[in-house]
Design a protein around this motif. Structure first.
Motif, mmCIF file in Angstrom:
data_model
loop_
_atom_site.group_PDB
_atom_site.id
_atom_site.type_symbol
_atom_site.label_atom_id
_atom_site.label_comp_id
_atom_site.label_asym_id
_atom_site.label_seq_id
_atom_site.Cartn_x
_atom_site.Cartn_y
_atom_site.Cartn_z
ATOM 1 N N ILE A 416 38.315 35.844 39.246
ATOM 2 C CA ILE A 416 39.442 35.942 40.176
ATOM 3 C C ILE A 416 40.708 36.375 39.435
ATOM 4 N N GLU A 419 40.473 40.063 38.377
ATOM 5 C CA GLU A 419 40.728 40.984 39.468
ATOM 6 C C GLU A 419 42.204 40.990 39.858
ATOM 7 N N PHE A 420 42.851 39.837 39.783
ATOM 8 C CA PHE A 420 44.268 39.785 40.115
ATOM 9 C C PHE A 420 45.097 40.568 39.111
ATOM 10 N N HIS A 423 44.278 44.524 39.838
ATOM 11 C CA HIS A 423 44.876 45.090 41.052
ATOM 12 C C HIS A 423 45.710 44.007 41.741
ATOM 13 N N PHE A 427 44.915 42.621 45.532
ATOM 14 C CA PHE A 427 44.427 41.243 45.580
ATOM 15 C C PHE A 427 45.361 40.375 46.416
ATOM 16 N N THR A 431 44.398 38.615 50.017
ATOM 17 C CA THR A 431 44.568 37.176 50.214
ATOM 18 C C THR A 431 45.355 36.885 51.485
#
Length: 520
Positions: A416, A419-420, A423, A427, A431
């Motif tokens: 997580i 990925e944050f 991008h 992301f 959310t």
């Protein structure tokens, strides 16, 4: 008998065609089919048989819809008459048990057939696109018809025995789940403990005669079987037997002295079999002394959320699922438990959120207790917030299990955060979109539960929510080929605010219903 059955049949069709939600649901099915066709079209450049892929999508989506209808639509065939206290009037009018079952159950089967008739032309389009023969399409239709007959009679039998639609839906849902997936789960568990092998397993004849396995065989390339299979014969035979059982039980279990509290007497008999220390009388539960809001929270947590007893039962269920996942052979011991907790808590949490959204306000309106709550010295918004807080307190075991699973499987946290960092815009927007979509799902479920029954409303809301939720992903990663850049984040952000606007639109009729301005 035939004249009365036809009268019930025509009445069901007349009510169905005059309801706006029926036509909206047909329009939603047509849009879903067109959406699936557009996916096949844009992916046809790397698919060898677009007709076969389109047929698979139509087949299994229709199977899921028929299964859900068996769990949430057919169980109200007889219970709606019990809840409205019209079953005795029908019997006084000379309507026999068989006439009532045929007129009500067969009529709903016809309504479902008319509902899925909007997708009929697209089945033959599968043959035109290539990869599917006419025999395969006809075999799929016959197999789904047998499955519909079985699902309808399972729901009808539960509706005959149980006194309320909610209990009949729960019983039907459990029965269908055990019927479709029970043999597979039992086989995997027994093989894991080395009690049976694949060669001497007694379960393949059970799940091979169910529709998921049979449809998987039919939609394979080069299908050489006929229209009538073992699954078709067994499903139709089981439906006929269940109809006969419903006919035998309808008069026996629905006399006036048996309808109220039959399940309570069954539970009392089961408790009487327990040892004395377990079944000793508990102290009466009383609401806490203090502000009215605390009493509302206390009532909803125990009445709708199950109280602390259901806390322990859910915790025990998560413990069992973690133990079952730990028996697998991949990864470390704690990783397997963590994945089991994450998967189980995620899907159970979705089901619980939908359940509370569908029942929290519906039960107050149905039991005519909402007007009494409105007389309290509190605003309607404060009452609703207390009820939502009580539902959130009931979800604590699910959130704790999900958090424990993520702590045991720490790689998920790393993925997580990775990925944050890669991008951050996409992301963050995804959310926000997921939060807005969850709010929309709650509003959809609440609205349709007040308009129809909460179980059928949940199915309708799930279909609309699935279509609305999947569309931005399809636009970003399928049609527009954005592949995760910042433009995709903007699409998700706009879709999230659009979902929030739709939810605000549903807020108005829900508020009007709770204020007594319209009928639920």
């Amino acid at each position: 008998m035939l004249t009365k059955a036809v009268a019930l049949l025509s009445q069901t069709f007349r009510v169905d065609v005059r309801q706006v939600r029926t036509h909206l649901l047909r329009g939603g099915i047509a849009l879903g089919v067109l959406w699936l066709l557009s996916i096949i079209h844009f992916d046809s450049s790397w698919r060898s048989s677009p007709g076969l892929q389109f047929c698979e999508g139509l087949t299994f989506s229709t199977m899921v819809m028929l299964t859900l209808l068996g769990a949430f639509y057919f169980p109200s065939v007889i219970t709606e008459e019990k809840e409205e206290h019209t079953l005795g009037l029908l019997r006084m009018a000379g309507v026999s048990s068989l006439t009532l079952l045929l007129g009500k159950s067969v009529a709903r089967v016809g309504v479902v057939l008319l509902l899925i008739a909007v997708s009929l032309p697209y089945w033959w389009l599968c043959v035109t696109l290539g990869g599917v023969t006419t025999t395969q399409v006809a075999a799929v239709a016959v197999s789904l018809a047998a499955h519909l007959a079985l699902m309808s009679q399972i729901g009808t039998l539960c509706s005959v025995y149980f006194t309320t639609t909610g209990r009949a839906c729960v019983a039907s849902m459990i029965t269908i789940f055990l019927l479709l997936f029970g043999p597979l789960i039992a086989e995997e568990l027994l093989r894991e403990f080395h009690l049976i092998t694949r060669a001497n397993s007694p379960f393949p004849p059970l799940y091979r005669n169910m529709v998921p396995y049979q449809l998987g065989v039919i939609v394979r390339p080069g299908y050489t079987g006929g229209l009538m299979s073992t699954q078709v014969w067994t499903n139709f035979a089981a439906a006929f037997v269940l109809l006969g059982l419903s006919w035998l039980l309808l008069d026996r279990v629905n006399t006036y002295d048996q309808v109220p509290g039959r399940e309570s007497r069954l539970l009392a008999w089961m408790k009487s079999r327990l040892p004395d220390p377990i079944r000793r009388r508990r102290a009466p539960r009383r609401a806490p002394v203090g502000p009215v809001g605390r009493a509302i929270l206390w009532k909803d947590f125990r009445q709708f959320g199950g109280g602390y007893r259901w806390w322990m039962l859910r915790a025990l269920g998560y413990f069992v699922m973690g133990f079952l996942f730990s028996l697998d052979g991949w990864g470390s011991y704690w990783q397997r438990i963590g994945v089991g907790l994450i998967v189980t808590a995620f899907w159970a949490g979705i089901a619980e959120i939908v359940f509370h959204a569908g029942h929290l306000l519906y039960r107050e309106v149905k039991n005519q207790t909402w007007d009494s709550l409105r007389m309290l010295p509190m605003s309607m918004g404060s009452i609703v917030r207390r009820k939502i807080l009580a539902a959130g307190w009931a979800l604590v075991p699910t959130f704790v299990a999900l958090l424990l699973g993520m702590m045991m499987e720490e790689r998920l946290f790393r993925e997580i955060f990775r990925e944050f960092d890669r991008h951050p815009v996409v992301f963050g927007c995804v959310t926000i979109y997921c939060i807005m979509a969850t709010v929309l799902a709650v509003y959809l479920t609440c609205y349709f539960s007040l308009r129809v029954n909460p179980w059928l409303g949940t199915v309708i809301a799930a279909g609309l929510f699935g279509f609305i939720t999947a569309t931005p992903f399809m636009c970003c990663f399928g049609l527009m080929d954005l592949d995760g850049n910042e433009t995709a984040g903007i699409v998700f952000l706009c879709a999230g605010f659009l979902d929030l606007g739709i939810a605000a639109g549903f807020h108005l009729p829900i508020s009007a219903t709770l204020n007594g301005e319209t009928n639920a």
